[in-house]
Design an enzyme around this catalytic site. Structure first.
Site, PDB file in Angstrom:
ATOM      1  N   LYS A  45     -47.207  44.317   0.824  1.00 38.25           N
ATOM      2  CA  LYS A  45     -47.642  42.921   0.921  1.00 38.25           C
ATOM      3  C   LYS A  45     -49.160  42.870   0.682  1.00 38.25           C
ATOM      4  O   LYS A  45     -49.893  43.708   1.213  1.00 38.25           O
ATOM      5  CB  LYS A  45     -47.309  42.380   2.315  1.00 38.25           C
TER       6      LYS A  45
ATOM      7  N   SER B  66     -43.774  34.449   5.313  1.00 35.24           N
ATOM      8  CA  SER B  66     -44.755  34.624   4.275  1.00 35.24           C
ATOM      9  C   SER B  66     -44.590  35.879   3.417  1.00 35.24           C
ATOM     10  O   SER B  66     -45.145  35.948   2.325  1.00 35.24           O
ATOM     11  CB  SER B  66     -46.153  34.648   4.912  1.00 35.24           C
TER      12      SER B  66
ATOM     13  N   SER C 196     -42.423  36.026   9.568  1.00 33.85           N
ATOM     14  CA  SER C 196     -42.756  36.290   8.169  1.00 33.85           C
ATOM     15  C   SER C 196     -42.114  37.521   7.551  1.00 33.85           C
ATOM     16  O   SER C 196     -42.175  37.714   6.340  1.00 33.85           O
ATOM     17  CB  SER C 196     -44.280  36.393   7.993  1.00 33.85           C
TER      18      SER C 196
END
Lengths: 486, 481
Positions: free
Chosen positions: A80, A155, A179
């Site tokens: 990420k 996210s 997330s």
């Protein structure tokens, strides 16, 4: 073999790499080829590290050839883009960090690097991890590999989509209010948010420091256990990180759930949730019972206040955490005649709408005259939510809920209504407030073929219980993973 | 007392920031040393890079507790760090990690030395830990930032508004600075910014209970500035009140060149700092064991030394105060004492000869004067009458320059006194024989001539004879008829 290598699980790849049936370079190349093929449609990555990944794969190959290589040696992963990666730009999906190249690695990145893991690239996310759909990215939304018209969740949507689409063998995400778990559920993969403090946060770009936690995405629960073991553990650079020894999570996966007491919180089956989601979760609970577990209804009475408390605490912390993006030392600077305008223009142009909304909300919650009514009250609610879980865990070993009230929604569907968007995290947010481990894993599909996620919540440092129960369910064959459309 | 002073009373509280003497910064491993080239003591943590985390330097905790104990504070068993939020280019994170609701040390007081031993107490509100910011440097066409100071550990010492005069403010600061230096908590260097002071000043009619509107005065870089600035501010406020005007609550900057305080633009200080608990740091837990351990390692403080000097060494409060202001001087004085009977002589020596040598050379004590053992040996010679006091002064001056020892210097300069009674008797007899007229006059009752004889004997012996023995022999010889 080689072209399909990207579809392997980590456990399978570990075996093939060690038996020399597959080389780390072949494996990495398979993933990079897959990335090239599907990225134009998915947009799971912000930055692809083609050359670096192949160089890492060659190094891994040498270490594997010498024997005795660490667990993740040669395993290609997506990271990420919220993890600081030395020498590789780290954007947090924000314009304000569009060209930021950190001179340091996050602790977990340094650990994985030392193990010889291969970093394929930096995965897309909602800007500064603020969002539930990865639509708040300055680099465009990530699409769901099961239906390109739908969101990947957020996210950590890029990480979830990359794993679901076999662009990588596993991925790293972060979870502040859901997330990891929500995108895992939306994309039909496994994602675990460990206990707060289980994994170092050093080098993870902070959103809400008391809630942020690092965790892996994987194709199977076993792979998640393998990844988590390499991530977890004490870090002298993070004073909030636990010094508890890290168990061998993979060894906990004995397929056994007999006698396991599963708590089912009545507050988690709410009106307005998608009936197929409730149906799939109830079916999973029956499946557990058939495997020898027992279920018991528990109550988490303060659940209704979780979202409100979260959006005060998380935004308050975020308002301070994001003050460092001021256009002075790094990141976007929009020149101006005076200091105040330099701040206004740099931050005004650098941050997206949702980030600005949360900064304003948090600033307000901490302001003189409002602190007690908002921030302090929210902290008290947080204590009550923790207590709810403590009381529930007196009666059960594991809590099982849906991960999200719906399956993946359509792109744009909730962008104009932030409150609707915030409700996507209604089942995951309490777990962050209480600092507990939670895992999402597939438990079925809706009529449109969109994956449904089961959420397993453990007591603090109960990762082994969570992983064991998840693995047992997965191995029982209750759900068959369907191919993606990409 | 002026008419104004009779009518009004000033109420003053001081906020002092002292840099702690740790090797590294408070939340990262960078050096906390002053004076390095700009931005050479920086890392991702103290320059506020994304994703980095603070790690607390335990040494700073020990130093702050040491000061808290010396100032009679309550040490909080549990205190937390908080974030103080504001935007400024020298503040890389956009917030300063400080303490707010739960300071490490609360209450306590500082005892000020009184001129006649009548000590005054200034109570403290709190002492808390925090990090320093960097430093903006303004060039004509741009502004530069040096982050070397960013993250340097500080204690902020906040007094109650117990101070009434500029002189008292000065005395408080001198005592506090002396304390931090005794404790090795801070070097107390105001010029390098490791000891900084802001003053809250208000005035009210004498006898009034309510406080007047206060102003905060900043930018005072020496004790003298503090006293001048406060005196100016008191006078300014009184004049406003006398003219029937209101005092604005504001921050004012001391302008040392013009000797006035000026208002800062309100925009620069109208902050809502939005304090909240720092989620990246666990609470500071201080166990009773740690406090006790630090207490047992505490050095003697100036107040205790002053008391000991007057009670045990028989010095005056003034002497005790002068000798204890700097720990280095006080330690030097004490290092002189072993082997000496006359403490008063040693005290006078340090206050006059040693301080003069330090002032004249402009160098630190350790470099300006000989080691205390050598000066002690010199004073011992005076005590033993081996040399005269004047000879000792001459020897001391020479030793300061040459760096040679006491024995060698005294020998080199030929300062040793002759205490050989036979030699002195011979000289006395010679003088008596040569000055028969004067002897007769003396014996006839002109007692004043005694000094003349002493002088003649001393002259005959090249000034090195022991005056005490000369006196004894002469009295005997002159009396003997």
């Amino acid at each position: 073999m080689t072209t399909d290598a990207c579809k392997l699980t980590i456990a399978q790849a570990q075996h093939l790499l060690r038996s020399r049936e597959l080389s780390a370079t072949e494996l990495t190349r398979a993933c990079l080829d897959r990335i090239s093929a599907v990225e134009p449609r998915l947009n799971a990555f912000i930055t692809i590290c083609h050359e670096q990944a192949l160089a890492q794969a060659r190094d891994a190959e040498r270490r594997l050839a010498q024997g005795d290589a660490p667990a993740l040696c040669g395993i290609p992963l997506a990271i990420k883009d919220i993890y600081a990666t030395r020498g590789v730009r780290t954007t947090c999906a924000s314009k304000i960090l569009e060209n930021f190249v950190p001179p340091y690695d996050a602790t977990v990145i340094a650990r994985l690097r030392a193990e010889g893991a291969v970093f394929l690239g930096k995965a897309n996310l909602d800007e500064f991890a603020m969002g539930s759909s990865t639509e708040n990215s300055a680099f465009g939304p990530t699409r769901n590999p099961c239906d390109l018209q739908r969101v990947a969740g957020g996210s950590s949507g890029g990480s979830a989509a990359a794993v679901a689409a076999d662009e990588c063998l596993g991925a790293l995400g972060t979870d502040t209010g859901g997330s990891i778990r929500e995108p895992a559920a939306f994309c039909g993969v496994v994602g675990i948010k460990p206990t707060y403090s289980r994994v170092s946060r050093f080098g993870i770009i902070a959103y809400a420091s008391s809630l942020d936690q690092v965790g892996p995405f994987a194709k199977t629960v076993r792979d998640a256990a393998i990844l988590l073991r390499s991530l977890a553990g004490a870090d002298p650079a993070d004073s909030t990180c636990s010094t508890r020894p890290v168990p061998d999570y993979e060894r906990a996966l004995n397929g056994e759930v007999k006698g396991l007491r599963i708590g089912v919180p009545k507050e988690y089956f709410v009106e307005g949730m998608q009936p197929e989601v409730e149906g799939a979760v109830r079916a999973a609970l029956r499946h557990y019972e058939s495997m020898g577990a027992t279920t018991v209804e528990v109550s988490l009475p303060h659940t209704d206040y979780a979202i409100a408390a979260y959006y005060l605490i998380a935004t308050a912390e975020a308002s301070a955490n994001l003050e460092r993006y001021d256009g002075i030392r790094y990141g976007l600077r929009v020149e101006a005649d005076n200091l105040t305008d330099l701040y206004r223009r740099s931050r005004g142009r650098g941050f997206g709408a949702e980030v600005k909304r949360r900064i304003m909300l948090g600033t307000f919650a901490l302001s003189t005259g409002y602190y007690d009514a908002y921030y302090l009250k929210a902290q008290k609610v947080r204590t009550l939510i923790k207590r709810d879980f403590d009381q529930a865990f007196a009666r059960c070993d594991l809590i099982v809920t849906p991960t999200a009230p719906t399956t993946a929604f359509r792109l744009g569907e909730k962008m104009s209504d932030p409150l609707q968007m915030y409700l996507s995290d209604i089942f995951t947010i309490s777990v962050n407030l209480a600092g507990l481990p939670g895992m999402a894993l597939p438990c079925g599909y809706d009529r449109q073929g969109m994956p449904i996620g089961l959420q397993l919540i453990g007591p603090a440092f109960g990762e082994e219980t969570v992983l064991r129960a998840g693995d047992a369910y997965e191995r029982s064959g209750a759900v068959t993973r369907r191919p993606t459309v990409v | 007392m002026s008419a104004h002073e009779e009518k009004y009373e000033a109420v003053i509280g001081l906020e002092v920031h002292a840099q702690l003497l740790t090797a590294s910064k408070i939340f990262c491993g960078c050096s906390a040393q002053f004076g390095a080239p700009p931005n050479t003591h920086v890392c991702p943590v103290c320059s506020g890079m994304p994703g980095v985390l603070p790690v607390f330097n335990r040494k700073a905790l020990e130093l702050a507790i040491r000061l808290g104990l010396a100032a009679h504070c309550r040490i909080a068993p549990r205190s937390i760090f908080e974030r103080k939020n504001y935007f400024y280019p020298d503040l890389p994170k956009g917030y300063q990690i400080s303490q707010y609701q739960t300071p490490l040390c609360a209450g306590g007081y500082i005892e000020l030395p009184g001129e006649n031993g009548d000590a005054a107490r200034v109570r403290l509100v709190r002492i808390h830990l925090e990090e320093d910011a960097g430093k903006n440097i303004h060039a004509p066409d741009c502004s530069l930032i040096d982050f070397n100071r960013s993250g340097v550990p500080l204690v902020e010492i906040v007094s109650e508004p117990d101070i009434r005069t500029p002189q008292q403010a000065g005395a408080y600061l001198r005592e506090l600075r002396s304390m931090v230096r005794y404790l090795d908590v801070s070097d107390g260097n105001m010029e390098e910014g490791s000891f900084r002071c802001d003053a809250n000043v208000s005035v009210r009619p004498r006898g009034a209970a309510a406080l007047g509107v206060k102003t905060e005065v900043k930018n005072m870089n020496s004790f003298r500035h503090v006293e001048h600035a406060i005196a100016y501010e008191i006078e300014r406020q009184i004049e406003l009140l006398e003219a029937g005007e209101r005092i604005m609550q504001e921050t004012r900057l001391w302008d040392p060149d013009r000797g006035v305080t000026r208002s800062m633009r309100s925009k620069e200080y109208a902050h809502d700092y939005r304090y909240f608990p720092e989620p990246d740091l666990p609470p500071l837990i201080v166990t009773p064991d740690l406090v006790e351990q630090i207490r047992t390692e505490m050095p003697e403080l100036p107040a205790a030394r002053r008391a000991r000097y007057t009670a045990e060494l028989g010095l005056t409060p003034y002497e005790a105060d002068v000798l204890t202001q700097e720990r280095e001087l006080s330690d030097y004085f004490e290092a002189l004492l072993p082997g000496l009977d006359n403490r008063k002589t040693a005290a006078n020596w340090v206050m006059t000869e040693v301080l003069r040598a330090v002032n004249e050379s402009g160098r630190p004590l350790a470099e300006a004067v000989p080691a205390p053992a050598e000066v002690g040996a010199l004073l011992k010679m005076v005590e033993d009458a081996a040399i005269s006091l004047n000879a000792a002064k001459a020897a001391f001056a020479a030793m300061c320059k040459s760096g040679k020892g006491a024995q060698a210097t005294v020998a080199e300069l030929g300062l040793l006194q002759v205490s050989d009674e036979a030699a002195i008797t011979a000289a006395c007899e010679q003088v008596i024989a040569a000055e028969a007229d004067k002897v007769a006059e003396y014996r006839a009752g002109r007692d004043k001539l005694f000094g003349f004889f002493v002088g003649q004997v001393m002259k005959a012996m090249g000034g090195k004879a022991n005056p005490k023995i000369i006196n004894e022999v002469l009295r005997r010889k002159l009396a003997a008829n």
